[in-house]
Write an enzyme that holds these catalytic residues in place. Sequence first.
Site, short mmCIF file in Angstrom:
data_model
loop_
_atom_site.label_atom_id
_atom_site.label_comp_id
_atom_site.label_asym_id
_atom_site.label_seq_id
_atom_site.Cartn_x
_atom_site.Cartn_y
_atom_site.Cartn_z
N LYS A 57 4.40 18.15 67.67
CA LYS A 57 5.07 17.05 68.31
C LYS A 57 5.39 15.96 67.36
CE LYS A 57 3.04 17.23 72.82
NZ LYS A 57 3.90 17.61 73.79
N ARG A 112 1.21 25.73 80.72
CA ARG A 112 1.32 26.71 81.53
C ARG A 112 0.53 28.16 81.38
NH1 ARG A 112 7.57 27.00 79.74
NH2 ARG A 112 6.96 24.70 79.79
#
Length: 462
Positions: A238, A312
């Site tokens: 990020k 996920r």
Amino acid sequence: MQHPTEINSSGTSLNRTLPIYPLRPGELAAFVEHTDAGTAAFIRAHGFNANVHDLLLLPGPDGLAGAMLGIGDDRSASAFGGVLNKLPSNSFWHLMPGDYDTAEAILNIKLGAYRYDRFKARSENPARISWSGPDHRPSIIAAAVCLARDLINTPANLLGPAELADAGRDIAAHFGARVEQVTGDALVAGYPALAAVGSGSSRPPHMLRFTWGDDPSLPLISLCGKGVCFDSGGYDIKPSVAMLRMKKDMGGAAITLGLAQAIMALDLAVRLDVRIGCVENSISGHAMRPLDVLKTRAGSMVEVGNTDAEGRLVLADLLTDAASCKPNWLIDFATLTGAARVALGPDLPALFSNNDSFAEAMLAAGRATHDPMWRLPLWAGYDNWLDSSIADFNTVAAKPMAGAIIAGLFLNRFVPADVPWVHIDTYAWNDQTRPGHPEGGEAQALRATLAAIEGFCHIPEN
């Protein structure tokens, strides 16, 4: 941390406290008519209209005689959430009866009193409010919300995977729940996708499960929470500005634990099955890479399209495990996608479900508790966007659209159609302080989900 339990309760004598008069606009004229002329003139001079969140301190011989709190025509009791911030420090108050829900008022006062000040020296004592009557339920709900807030607000250097798992273990032990904690080789064997997410960190991943309730005639509620204690994004790192709040990436696990605590403290007539995946997504020579192919607990092979889509993978293994127990309701919480925030903003969690009546029960509970969510579709037309040329499917879509839906569709592959399931994609954070919602970690959808579970027996099946 300043917790709501520090507010005075009904044990404080009301004779030693100042009154707060909660008023709606339509009640103001009668109040002014029945007060003394000087106070009435003071109220008129200050233009107090009893609009929501308005507060007027009333003068008296010793300085203060009381306060008027405008609660508007809003039935949410949100006006009570900011009242402590507007009252003088070191002052003591009590609520006067009025046209409001006392329990909701108490809850909002408690939620507004929260501060995460663990690392700050206190310079003054805040105002305190006492009340007459029971506050058992508001106290339990406030404690659950503030537990989640505390966990989310704790810096990642102090709350890693082991510490998060230990926090869950402590809650479970307090209520006599049965606990299972998995790490090391057993985690790799049983929860391989979850283990892969945490493989880049020097702090090993953990899976914590606890179960509560023995009566097989009661409904089984299964809760799963994403507990990524810090998310660097992995090799798909990020930008620095996007990492500034990544200590909150375990917000799903925090909300799960707070909700579980409330269910057990209220002794709801359910069986509870809770799982949190506790990991840190870091970069090292051991970390998963883009284009790696990972095995999941379900046996499917998934290609890592982006290492920043790690939540996920954590949930995939938890949901597979939870669904195998055939719960009546399966609910997961996760700070899963920025796409949900782009679609709905920070205050409105996205809800996905494979069961319409379950989804509506959750949404209705959100409306009733002023803890809203918004349903987004598991749009089958996008399902093939997860296709992979070398594995059963990819973790992300090749197209840069519908990111929250794609994440929901990925998770949907790990939940059988006959298991009623809701996935809540939450921000778990307040960007700024509002009444009842201090800046920092937030237990979004906790109160709504609790209310839905309490009403479970009244929900019709499909």
